[in-house]
Design an enzyme around this catalytic site. Structure first.
Site, PDB file in Angstrom:
ATOM      1  N   CYS A   1      -1.183  13.482 -15.540  1.00 34.17           N
ATOM      2  CA  CYS A   1      -1.844  14.136 -16.754  1.00 34.17           C
ATOM      3  C   CYS A   1      -2.884  13.987 -15.647  1.00 34.17           C
ATOM      4  CB  CYS A   1      -1.907  13.817 -17.766  1.00 34.17           C
ATOM      5  SG  CYS A   1      -3.033  14.960 -18.795  1.00 34.17           S
TER       6      CYS A   1
ATOM      7  N   ASP B   1       6.308   4.737  -1.453  1.00 35.20           N
ATOM      8  CA  ASP B   1       7.638   4.836  -1.005  1.00 35.20           C
ATOM      9  C   ASP B   1       9.098   4.820  -2.428  1.00 35.20           C
ATOM     10  OD1 ASP B   1       7.964   3.416   2.221  1.00 35.20           O
ATOM     11  OD2 ASP B   1       8.387   2.830   0.246  1.00 35.20           O
TER      12      ASP B   1
ATOM     13  N   CYS C   1      -0.160  19.700 -17.860  1.00 39.62           N
ATOM     14  CA  CYS C   1       0.520  18.938 -19.259  1.00 39.62           C
ATOM     15  C   CYS C   1       0.861  18.927 -19.684  1.00 39.62           C
ATOM     16  CB  CYS C   1      -0.863  17.992 -19.270  1.00 39.62           C
ATOM     17  SG  CYS C   1      -0.284  16.449 -20.357  1.00 39.62           S
TER      18      CYS C   1
ATOM     19  N   GLN D   1       0.744  -1.148   0.224  1.00 38.85           N
ATOM     20  CA  GLN D   1       0.269   0.109  -0.321  1.00 38.85           C
ATOM     21  C   GLN D   1       0.885   1.102  -0.135  1.00 38.85           C
ATOM     22  OE1 GLN D   1      -3.283  -0.748   2.436  1.00 38.85           O
ATOM     23  NE2 GLN D   1      -1.855  -1.790   3.733  1.00 38.85           N
ATOM     24  N   ASN D   2       1.943   0.827  -0.023  1.00 36.92           N
ATOM     25  CA  ASN D   2       3.143   2.372   0.258  1.00 36.92           C
ATOM     26  C   ASN D   2       3.505   3.028  -0.844  1.00 36.92           C
ATOM     27  OD1 ASN D   2       3.114   1.654   2.954  1.00 36.92           O
ATOM     28  ND2 ASN D   2       5.299   0.471   3.415  1.00 36.92           N
TER      29      ASN D   2
ATOM     30  N   HIS E   1      -1.031   1.174  -4.273  1.00 35.92           N
ATOM     31  CA  HIS E   1      -1.859   2.618  -4.141  1.00 35.92           C
ATOM     32  C   HIS E   1      -1.357   3.693  -4.934  1.00 35.92           C
ATOM     33  CE1 HIS E   1      -4.027   1.522  -0.020  1.00 35.92           C
ATOM     34  NE2 HIS E   1      -4.263   1.581  -0.767  1.00 35.92           N
TER      35      HIS E   1
HETATM   36  P1  OAD Z   1      -1.328   3.303   8.802  1.00 37.81           P
HETATM   37  O1  OAD Z   1      -0.867   4.491   9.555  1.00 37.81           O
HETATM   38  O2  OAD Z   1      -2.859   2.796   8.786  1.00 37.81           O
HETATM   39  O3  OAD Z   1      -1.544   1.565  10.058  1.00 37.81           O
HETATM   40  C1  OAD Z   1       0.552   1.763   9.838  1.00 37.81           C
HETATM   41  C2  OAD Z   1       0.292   0.563  10.986  1.00 37.81           C
HETATM   42  O4  OAD Z   1       1.296   0.220  11.255  1.00 37.81           O
HETATM   43  C3  OAD Z   1      -0.223   1.134  12.668  1.00 37.81           C
HETATM   44  O5  OAD Z   1      -1.783  -0.654  11.786  1.00 37.81           O
HETATM   45  C4  OAD Z   1       0.942   0.662  13.177  1.00 37.81           C
HETATM   46  O6  OAD Z   1       0.282  -0.755  14.327  1.00 37.81           O
HETATM   47  C5  OAD Z   1       1.786  -0.010  12.523  1.00 37.81           C
HETATM   48  N1  OAD Z   1       3.348   0.138  12.201  1.00 37.81           N
HETATM   49  C6  OAD Z   1       3.471   0.809  13.425  1.00 37.81           C
HETATM   50  N2  OAD Z   1       4.935   0.906  13.728  1.00 37.81           N
HETATM   51  C7  OAD Z   1       5.395  -0.252  12.842  1.00 37.81           C
HETATM   52  C8  OAD Z   1       6.673  -1.527  13.342  1.00 37.81           C
HETATM   53  N3  OAD Z   1       7.632  -0.743  13.443  1.00 37.81           N
HETATM   54  N4  OAD Z   1       6.300  -2.104  11.778  1.00 37.81           N
HETATM   55  C9  OAD Z   1       5.385  -3.021  12.040  1.00 37.81           C
HETATM   56  N5  OAD Z   1       4.197  -1.894  11.955  1.00 37.81           N
HETATM   57  C10 OAD Z   1       4.805  -0.917  12.248  1.00 37.81           C
HETATM   58  O7  OAD Z   1      -0.662   3.104   7.101  1.00 37.81           O
HETATM   59  P2  OAD Z   1      -1.543   1.880   6.510  1.00 37.81           P
HETATM   60  O8  OAD Z   1      -2.236   0.717   7.701  1.00 37.81           O
HETATM   61  O9  OAD Z   1      -0.490   1.502   5.217  1.00 37.81           O
HETATM   62  O10 OAD Z   1      -4.038   5.440   1.231  1.00 37.81           O
HETATM   63  O11 OAD Z   1      -3.129   2.591   5.606  1.00 37.81           O
HETATM   64  C11 OAD Z   1      -3.497   1.997   3.930  1.00 37.81           C
HETATM   65  C12 OAD Z   1      -3.527   3.400   4.159  1.00 37.81           C
HETATM   66  O12 OAD Z   1      -3.868   4.461   4.366  1.00 37.81           O
HETATM   67  C13 OAD Z   1      -2.696   3.789   2.704  1.00 37.81           C
HETATM   68  O13 OAD Z   1      -1.891   3.219   2.301  1.00 37.81           O
HETATM   69  C14 OAD Z   1      -2.627   5.631   3.106  1.00 37.81           C
HETATM   70  C15 OAD Z   1      -4.033   5.949   4.093  1.00 37.81           C
HETATM   71  O14 OAD Z   1      -5.126   6.576   3.785  1.00 37.81           O
HETATM   72  C16 OAD Z   1      -4.332   6.230   0.422  1.00 37.81           C
HETATM   73  O15 OAD Z   1      -3.464   7.064   0.946  1.00 37.81           O
HETATM   74  C17 OAD Z   1      -4.962   5.607  -0.376  1.00 37.81           C
END
Ligand code: OAD
Length: 244
Positions: free
Chosen positions: A131, A108, A149, A105-106, A123
Site C-alpha cells: 500500500c 529479482d 489498497c 541490491q537486486n 532495494h
Molecule cells: P548497474 O546496471 O548500475 O551496474 C551493473 C554492473 O554489473 C556494471 O558495473 C557491469 O559492469 C556489471 N556486470 C555486467 N555483467 C556482469 C557479469 N556477467 N558479471 C559481473 N558483473 C557484470 O547495476 P547496479 O550496480 O546493481 O537501484 O545498480 C545499483 C542500483 O541502481 C540498482 O539497485 C537500481 C539502480 O538504479 C534502484 O532502482 C533504487
C-alpha cells in the site's frame, strides 16, 4: 567455452582466514541469467522513458499505469529465467566460510531461488505489493492496471526502493553491521554508483576488511583485489579453489 579465471593465492588465503564474509551484489550478478542490468532495462525496451519516471514515487504517482506495466514486464521476465552459476556459487560459498552475509541490491529473488538464505534485500523485492500510504503488504488484482489498497483505497505500488527513498531500516542496519564486522568484503556485479549500498565497501575497508571486486568492468580503483571477469565464471572458480 567457460571463461578462465585466475584466483590469486593471497585472495584465497584471506577467504580461508575469514571469520565473516560480507557479499554485496548488483544487477551484474543476474546479467548471465538474462536479466538486463538496470540501465540496459532502460536503454533496451524503454529508451524513451526517463528512469526517474519509472523508479521514483513522483513518477509513479504521475503515471501509475505506466510504472506498473514496466514492473510487471520485469516480473514476467524474471519469473522465466533461472539462477546462474554466480547465484549458485554464492549459495555454496556460504557453506565454505564460518559466516556469510549476503546483501543484494537486486529485487529479482534469484539468490533465494539459488538457495541463499537470510538474503538482505537492500532495494526491496520486485514481487511484493505494498500500500503506497500504509507501506504494508497487500493483496491486489494482478490485472488491475493501477491497483488500490483494499483497506484504505490508496494506490498499491511494487515493493522496490525508488530513487530518493529510504532503504528499509532493518536492511540498512543489518548491512552496515555486517560491513563493519566482516573480514572480507566481496562486491559482485555492481557499478558502485548508488549510495548508501556503494558505501558498504568503504565501511568494510575502514574496519580493516580485505575488499574484493568481481566485475568485467571494474567500478572503482580502491578494492584490494579485482577479478575482471563475469560473475558466472569468477564465483564458481573462487568456490572451486576454496574447496580444493
Ligand atoms: P548497474 O546496471 O548500475 O551496474 C551493473 C554492473 O554489473 C556494471 O558495473 C557491469 O559492469 C556489471 N556486470 C555486467 N555483467 C556482469 C557479469 N556477467 N558479471 C559481473 N558483473 C557484470 O547495476 P547496479 O550496480 O546493481 O537501484 O545498480 C545499483 C542500483 O541502481 C540498482 O539497485 C537500481 C539502480 O538504479 C534502484 O532502482 C533504487
Amino acid at each position: 567455452m567457460t571463461e578462465s579465471c585466475h584466483i590469486p593465492e593471497a585472495l584465497l588465503a584471506a577467504l580461508r582466514d575469514a571469520r565473516h564474509v560480507c557479499v554485496l551484489t548488483g544487477a551484474g550478478v543476474s546479467a548471465e541469467s538474462g536479466v538486463p542490468t538496470f540501465r540496459e532495462a532502460q536503454d533496451g525496451l524503454w529508451a524513451d522513458h526517463d528512469p526517474l519516471q519509472l523508479a521514483t514515487p513522483e513518477g509513479f504517482l504521475s503515471d501509475p499505469e505506466l510504472v506498473w506495466s514496466w514492473y510487471r514486464w520485469r516480473r514476467e521476465l524474471v519469473a522465466e529465467v533461472e539462477p546462474n552459476p554466480a547465484h549458485l556459487g554464492l549459495a555454496e560459498l556460504a557453506e565454505l566460510v564460518p559466516r556469510l552475509t549476503l546483501v543484494t541490491q537486486n529485487v529479482d529473488c534469484l539468490h533465494q531461488r539459488a538457495g541463499s538464505t537470510d538474503v538482505i534485500e537492500f532495494h526491496g523485492n520486485l514481487f511484493a505489493d505494498l500500500c503506497f500510504d500504509e507501506r504494508r503488504a497487500v493483496d491486489c488484482d494482478a490485472d488491475d492496471p493501477a491497483p488500490t489498497c483494499p483497506s484504505c483505497g490508496a494506490l498499491v505500488r511494487p515493493g522496490v526502493v525508488w530513487f530518493g527513498e529510504a532503504i528499509p531500516e532493518d536492511a540498512l542496519d543489518l548491512s552496515f553491521a555486517a560491513a563493519s564486522d566482516c573480514d572480507v568484503f566481496l562486491s559482485v556485479g555492481t557499478s558502485s554508483l548508488v549510495y548508501p549500498a556503494a558505501g558498504l565497501a568503504d565501511i568494510a575497508r575502514q574496519n580493516g576488511a580485505v575488499t574484493i571486486e568481481i566485475n568485467p568492468e571494474p567500478s572503482r580503483n580502491d578494492f584490494d583485489f579485482v577479478l575482471e571477469n563475469k560473475a558466472g565464471a569468477a564465483i564458481p572458480a573462487l568456490v572451486s579453489s576454496l574447496s580444493s
